[in-house]
Every structure is written in C-alpha cells, then in structure tokens.
Design an enzyme around this catalytic site. Sequence first.
Site, PDB file in Angstrom:
ATOM      1  N   LYS A   1      -0.423   5.288   8.600  1.00 21.50           N
ATOM      2  CA  LYS A   1       0.401   5.247   7.489  1.00 21.50           C
ATOM      3  C   LYS A   1      -0.633   5.630   6.381  1.00 21.50           C
ATOM      4  CE  LYS A   1       2.131   1.547   5.067  1.00 21.50           C
ATOM      5  NZ  LYS A   1       1.467   1.481   3.634  1.00 21.50           N
TER       6      LYS A   1
ATOM      7  N   THR B   1       1.110  -1.219  -0.030  1.00 23.18           N
ATOM      8  CA  THR B   1      -0.165   0.042   0.071  1.00 23.18           C
ATOM      9  C   THR B   1       0.827   1.295  -0.057  1.00 23.18           C
ATOM     10  OG1 THR B   1      -1.529  -1.340   1.267  1.00 23.18           O
ATOM     11  CG2 THR B   1      -1.911   1.188   1.255  1.00 23.18           C
TER      12      THR B   1
ATOM     13  N   LYS C   1      -7.108   1.207  -2.698  1.00 24.15           N
ATOM     14  CA  LYS C   1      -6.777   0.574  -1.581  1.00 24.15           C
ATOM     15  C   LYS C   1      -6.545   1.615  -0.212  1.00 24.15           C
ATOM     16  CE  LYS C   1      -5.224  -2.085   1.682  1.00 24.15           C
ATOM     17  NZ  LYS C   1      -3.820  -2.510   2.072  1.00 24.15           N
TER      18      LYS C   1
END
Lengths: 272, 272
Positions: free
Chosen positions: B241, B98, B175
């Site tokens: 994150k 990701t 995502k």
Amino acid sequence: MQMSEMIGFIGLGNLGLPVASNLLNAGYALRVYNRTASKAEPLVAEGAQQVNRPTDAVTTGGIVVTLLWDDAALESIVSSPGFLGQLGPDGIHISMSTVMPETAKKLAAMHAQHGSAYVEAPIFGRPEAAVAKKLWIPYAGSQQAKKRVQPLLKAMGGQGIFDFGEEVGAATLVKLLGNFLLTSASYSLREALTISEKNGVNPKAVVNMLTQTLFPAPIYQSIGNMIAEKKEVNQSEIPLKDVGLLKKTAQQVESPTPISSLLHDLLRTDLE
Amino acid sequence: MQMSEMIGFIGLGNLGLPVASNLLNAGYALRVYNRTASKAEPLVAEGAQQVNRPTDAVTTGGIVVTLLWDDAALESIVSSPGFLGQLGPDGIHISMSTVMPETAKKLAAMHAQHGSAYVEAPIFGRPEAAVAKKLWIPYAGSQQAKKRVQPLLKAMGGQGIFDFGEEVGAATLVKLLGNFLLTSASYSLREALTISEKNGVNPKAVVNMLTQTLFPAPIYQSIGNMIAEKKEVNQSEIPLKDVGLLKKTAQQVESPTPISSLLHDLLRTDLE
C-alpha cells in the site's frame, strides 16, 4: 611480530597508498610495485623500496599484498613470470582486490599447487577511512595463513576483521554483497530525496530525521548529506563494476537479481 | 497537562490498540470508536468509554485521534455526519494514518473551514514498539495545535517527535519515504542473502558482519536475522500500500521512480 619483516605491496591506487603507508608506519619494510611507477613516490619518500617488476616485490616464504582494480589486473599479476615460483612454499598472498568469487577460487587453487597460501581480504572503506584506520575487512583462507596475516591487516588500518572460514570465495562474496547493499541504499535515498524536494519538503530535514531513527548507518548519513547539500554525488566506477560482478555471480547460481540488475542499469546510465 | 482530558480515539487496529492503551495509562480519559466494535474490548476493560459512531468520539474544542488503514477510511471518518461540526472551532484532529500527502492537504483545508486544526502525525513503529514506547513520529500542522498535541504524542509512546513545519503534507510524505526506504533495504538484503546462501556462504555470518559495520540499523538487523534463521518474513500488506502511495505521489510531480516501481511490482508478486 617481526617489525622489520619485508612485505611486498602491489597496487598503489587511492586505497593502496594509505594502506601501504599504514604498514610502513607500523614498522614493516615494504617492497612496492605499481604499473604507473610515479605513484610510488610518496611511499619511497617514507622509506619503501620500489621495484620494477611485480615478482621483485615477492619474498620467498614471505607475504605479498595485492590491491588492484579488477579480476584481469589481479590475474595478470599472479601470472606474471616467476610470481608463484618466487612466492614458493609457505609464502602468503593477501589478495585485497574486489573480484569475482570464482576468480578468487581459481587463484587459490593455483597458489596451492605451488605450496603457497591465498588469503582473500577485500577492504570495506574509502581512502579517508584507511588514513583513519577505520577499515572493515572480511577474510578467508587457511587457518594458519590467516593467523600470520591478522597482525598485518590490523596494521593496515583494519578496525574490524571478520573471519569467513577456510574456503576462499566467501569473503570476496561478502565484499560484493556489501557494495551492492551500499549502492542500493544510496540510490534509494537519492530517489526518496528527489521526491521530497519536488514536493517542497526540505531533504535536509528528512535526512536529519531518518538518520536519527530508522537508518543510523554511515551510508545514509554521507549520501543523505551530499544530496541534501546539493553536492555532486561522487560518480565512481566502482559500484558499476562491483554490482556487475555480483549480478554475474548470482546468475551463475541462478539466484534472482531484480534489484542488482536494475541498479546495474541505473549505474550504467549515470556514467554514460 | 490536564490528566483527565477527554480524548477521542478512532481506529483500534494492531497499532491503534497499544497507542490508545498508552494514553489511558498516562491518565487521559478516552472515548473510543472502531468499525469492528469488539476490538475495543481490552480498552473498555482499562476504563475507556466506547461509542457507536465516530462523531460521538469527538468533543467540541477537544482532541480526536484517528489511526486508520488508508485514505478512504480516513476520509469516510472525517465525512461522517457531524464530525467536523462537532470538532468545531479550536478542536484538533491528530491524524496518524499513512495516506497520500494530497489527502492530508485536502483534509487540512476542510478542517480549516470549520475552524479546527488538522495535525498530521504518522507513526513509525510496529505494535511492539508502541508497547515499548519507542515510536518515531514526524508531525506537521499549525504551531499552536502542535504545541497542544505534543504531550499526547509523547504519552502515546513517541520517543522521538520530529517537527516538519506548519504545512500539512510534509510529515505524511516523510512517512511514505521512510516506508519506501525500509522496503528497499529489506528487499535488497533478501536478494543479497539469497545469493549468499546459493553460494554456500552462511547468511548468518554475512548479517553478523554487515550489521556490525556498514549497516548498524534496526531494519537490517531484524530482516537479516529473520532470513538467516529462515523464519517467514512477515508478508504484511502495508509495504505494498505505502510504496504504491509513494509512487503515485512521485508521479504527480514527475519525479523518477525506478526503485519504488520495481519494489511495487515485487511486493505485488509476493502477495499474489
């Protein structure tokens, strides 16, 4: 069930109308009241009896339903001359408006003083869901009153009725929490799909994947499709009111409100 | 499908391990690399061949999979000596980390210069879902490369694979959007259930109703039950994150980030 039982129904808004109509269709007799009297016309055509004062919708020892815009409207009905006296001992007030839990508790106490029961039963569902009899209804109040009320809630279109105990306030809180979560999901999805669009990624494809996988929930589907198809997202005043009530309720018990506070500001800005 | 095809697999973290293991079980031969070499042990026991440098996992004209922590880790693998040269013409890199869409685009261009294909295929699903082969995988890249890659994604545990076109960046953005929406749902539910608890309303009853009605989605179920049962909510660093990456991506195209910015702050505070 006494099919010709006379029920009072106060508040014939967008949701009140189809819910009252469901009761008529289920065989109940209705005495209806609405501040703007003309709103009652479709129900009168279906056989409801229209009254001119809220109290006239109340049968002693019977059941009266209210479905009003806010705390002030609900309190003014309950305080209207003779309302609680007329409802009297053994009467039940099914209160379906979305209000503060503390308002519900205060009103429940006032009913108890007159020997009547206050059952809170706020409704999850839009008018279309009422017509389709696909409403979700959390409710709370005395066991005995709830038992008497349950067939009515089903007749109104409740496909699922959830018992939150005897203490009034719990079902009202659940309604506020649910509306907050719906607003949060809706605004988050709006934020996500705007980012998607500005990055040149088709929001329809994003909605299509997400609603088949992580979020198979109606709100993501309906808001997602509205945004993906560039339809105007319905700017109802309900979320602003309800998120405001939740924020106030949370702040009374010093529970943090980072997301509800932000949403309240965003809703306010969007309605300006 | 050539069942003994040699696949390179780089990145054996919590998700990489079960995904690689699924490939072995499906009959693929694996050359695996991980920075901390000992992590490869279970796969070696299952028949994988361990290599000491990322490039040694790459077969010219073959397929190499990476599943790494972040943009920097992914870029350092791709830039490691000989990686792109070894992958060569007709090789495919399935990139499952990701990262920022712009990183994916940059890497895709570097691969194109060497005649190889970069297919982005980030994974939705926790390690348990990998074991159960219940992963959701959006992917994007050249049609030809995707066709070759699809059986591998299924073998890895992809129960649903969603095509986001030929332009790399789209699946990576999806995502980030999905992880943002999961975080938003999770924090909103936390806020709601804390209010519920502080008002003396059992969060279990609230979760029970909401997940049967408005929110029949796994995230509401799992987070709801964790909170209702007072289990520690898993404080992974992943949401911090990923919401950070989404915020940065949105700000690059000047898309508003009221909710993602708030969540980013909340996540930062929670991890402090």
